[in-house]
Design a protein around this motif. Structure first.
Motif, mmCIF file in Angstrom:
data_model
loop_
_atom_site.group_PDB
_atom_site.id
_atom_site.type_symbol
_atom_site.label_atom_id
_atom_site.label_comp_id
_atom_site.label_asym_id
_atom_site.label_seq_id
_atom_site.Cartn_x
_atom_site.Cartn_y
_atom_site.Cartn_z
ATOM 1 N N LYS A 44 -1.433 5.227 -3.843
ATOM 2 C CA LYS A 44 -0.622 5.706 -5.023
ATOM 3 C C LYS A 44 -1.266 6.052 -6.212
ATOM 4 N N LEU A 45 -2.009 5.019 -6.540
ATOM 5 C CA LEU A 45 -2.986 4.933 -7.816
ATOM 6 C C LEU A 45 -4.038 5.966 -7.885
ATOM 7 N N ASP A 46 -4.618 6.055 -6.868
ATOM 8 C CA ASP A 46 -5.810 6.966 -6.682
ATOM 9 C C ASP A 46 -5.622 7.994 -5.371
ATOM 10 N N PRO A 47 -4.837 8.858 -5.265
ATOM 11 C CA PRO A 47 -4.662 9.652 -4.076
ATOM 12 C C PRO A 47 -5.779 10.367 -3.476
ATOM 13 N N HIS A 48 -6.885 10.733 -4.323
ATOM 14 C CA HIS A 48 -8.103 11.509 -4.135
ATOM 15 C C HIS A 48 -9.327 10.634 -3.713
ATOM 16 N N SER A 49 -9.165 9.447 -3.559
ATOM 17 C CA SER A 49 -10.235 8.375 -3.182
ATOM 18 C C SER A 49 -10.218 8.142 -1.523
ATOM 19 N N VAL A 50 -11.282 8.341 -1.110
ATOM 20 C CA VAL A 50 -11.441 8.302 0.277
ATOM 21 C C VAL A 50 -11.241 6.908 0.941
ATOM 22 N N GLU A 51 -11.697 5.910 0.136
ATOM 23 C CA GLU A 51 -11.671 4.421 0.673
ATOM 24 C C GLU A 51 -10.437 3.733 0.745
ATOM 25 N N PRO A 52 -9.361 4.032 0.148
ATOM 26 C CA PRO A 52 -8.043 3.409 0.652
ATOM 27 C C PRO A 52 -7.667 3.890 1.899
ATOM 28 N N TYR A 53 -7.921 5.340 2.339
ATOM 29 C CA TYR A 53 -7.427 5.823 3.413
ATOM 30 C C TYR A 53 -8.238 5.489 4.823
ATOM 31 N N LEU A 54 -9.554 5.219 4.615
ATOM 32 C CA LEU A 54 -10.316 4.641 5.659
ATOM 33 C C LEU A 54 -9.954 3.058 5.828
ATOM 34 N N ASN A 55 -9.592 2.395 4.693
ATOM 35 C CA ASN A 55 -9.435 0.969 4.926
ATOM 36 C C ASN A 55 -8.132 1.078 5.609
ATOM 37 N N ARG A 56 -7.217 1.563 5.237
ATOM 38 C CA ARG A 56 -5.790 1.497 5.968
ATOM 39 C C ARG A 56 -5.852 1.984 7.455
ATOM 40 N N ALA A 57 -6.614 3.176 7.852
ATOM 41 C CA ALA A 57 -6.936 3.361 9.161
ATOM 42 C C ALA A 57 -7.657 2.278 9.961
ATOM 43 N N TRP A 58 -8.638 1.653 9.210
ATOM 44 C CA TRP A 58 -9.310 0.625 10.026
ATOM 45 C C TRP A 58 -8.301 -0.512 10.259
ATOM 46 N N MET A 59 -7.570 -1.048 9.169
ATOM 47 C CA MET A 59 -6.358 -2.011 9.468
ATOM 48 C C MET A 59 -5.594 -1.539 10.513
ATOM 49 N N LEU A 60 -5.098 -0.282 10.677
ATOM 50 C CA LEU A 60 -4.043 0.297 11.573
ATOM 51 C C LEU A 60 -4.748 0.082 12.948
ATOM 52 N N ASN A 61 -5.900 0.364 13.010
ATOM 53 C CA ASN A 61 -6.890 -0.025 14.528
ATOM 54 C C ASN A 61 -6.811 -1.182 14.791
ATOM 55 N N LEU A 62 -7.113 -2.181 13.774
ATOM 56 C CA LEU A 62 -7.133 -3.782 14.160
ATOM 57 C C LEU A 62 -5.786 -4.251 14.390
ATOM 58 N N MET A 63 -4.593 -3.471 14.059
ATOM 59 C CA MET A 63 -3.439 -3.963 14.289
ATOM 60 C C MET A 63 -2.684 -3.379 15.576
ATOM 61 N N GLY A 64 -3.640 -2.563 16.324
ATOM 62 C CA GLY A 64 -3.456 -1.763 17.737
ATOM 63 C C GLY A 64 -2.449 -0.612 17.491
ATOM 64 N N ARG A 65 -2.464 0.057 16.256
ATOM 65 C CA ARG A 65 -1.575 1.172 15.882
ATOM 66 C C ARG A 65 -2.756 2.390 15.675
ATOM 67 N N PRO A 66 -3.686 2.834 16.878
ATOM 68 C CA PRO A 66 -4.551 3.840 16.358
ATOM 69 C C PRO A 66 -4.149 5.035 15.937
ATOM 70 N N ALA A 67 -2.925 5.555 16.628
ATOM 71 C CA ALA A 67 -2.012 6.845 16.716
ATOM 72 C C ALA A 67 -1.953 7.029 15.029
ATOM 73 N N GLU A 68 -1.558 5.959 14.414
ATOM 74 C CA GLU A 68 -1.294 6.071 12.954
ATOM 75 C C GLU A 68 -2.416 6.028 12.200
ATOM 76 N N ALA A 69 -3.653 5.819 12.634
ATOM 77 C CA ALA A 69 -4.947 5.854 11.810
ATOM 78 C C ALA A 69 -5.653 7.151 11.881
ATOM 79 N N LEU A 70 -5.206 7.817 12.966
ATOM 80 C CA LEU A 70 -6.047 9.489 13.086
ATOM 81 C C LEU A 70 -5.734 10.410 11.715
ATOM 82 N N PRO A 71 -4.443 10.282 11.456
ATOM 83 C CA PRO A 71 -4.055 11.345 10.298
ATOM 84 C C PRO A 71 -4.896 10.845 8.973
#
Length: 92
Positions: A44-71
């Motif tokens: 929310k603070l920096d919606p144009h930064s790539v890093e938070p999106y990729l870290n969130r995707a990585w976490m979701l993969n680790l949590m067993g939620r890969p379908a949520e990571a793809l977008p």
């Protein structure tokens, strides 16, 4: 959690990097929901930064939620297609 990260959030609550570091620290502690909340704040603070999106995707993969990571990886690639290495690894 590290007192330094908590202190950093208190000193600069509008700094997306601080929230990203908090998110990663919480993830390493296994506090998944709190980690996702801190990550959401970073986005929310920096919606144009790539890093938070990729870290969130990585976490979701680790949590067993890969379908949520793809977008999220798609969003990161759209924001910065020239730096696709980590995004493609997270996506795979």
């Amino acid at each position: 959690m590290s007192g330094r990260i908590s202190r950093a959030v208190m000193l600069d609550p509008d700094n997306p990097t601080v929230w990203m570091r908090r998110s990663l620290a919480l993830m390493l502690l296994g506090r998944w929901n709190a980690s996702l909340e801190a990550n959401e704040r970073a986005i929310k603070l920096d919606p144009h930064s790539v890093e938070p999106y990729l870290n969130r995707a990585w976490m979701l993969n680790l949590m067993g939620r890969p379908a949520e990571a793809l977008p999220l990886t798609d969003k990161a690639l759209a924001l910065n297609p020239s730096n696709a290495g980590w995004a493609l690894r997270v996506e795979c």
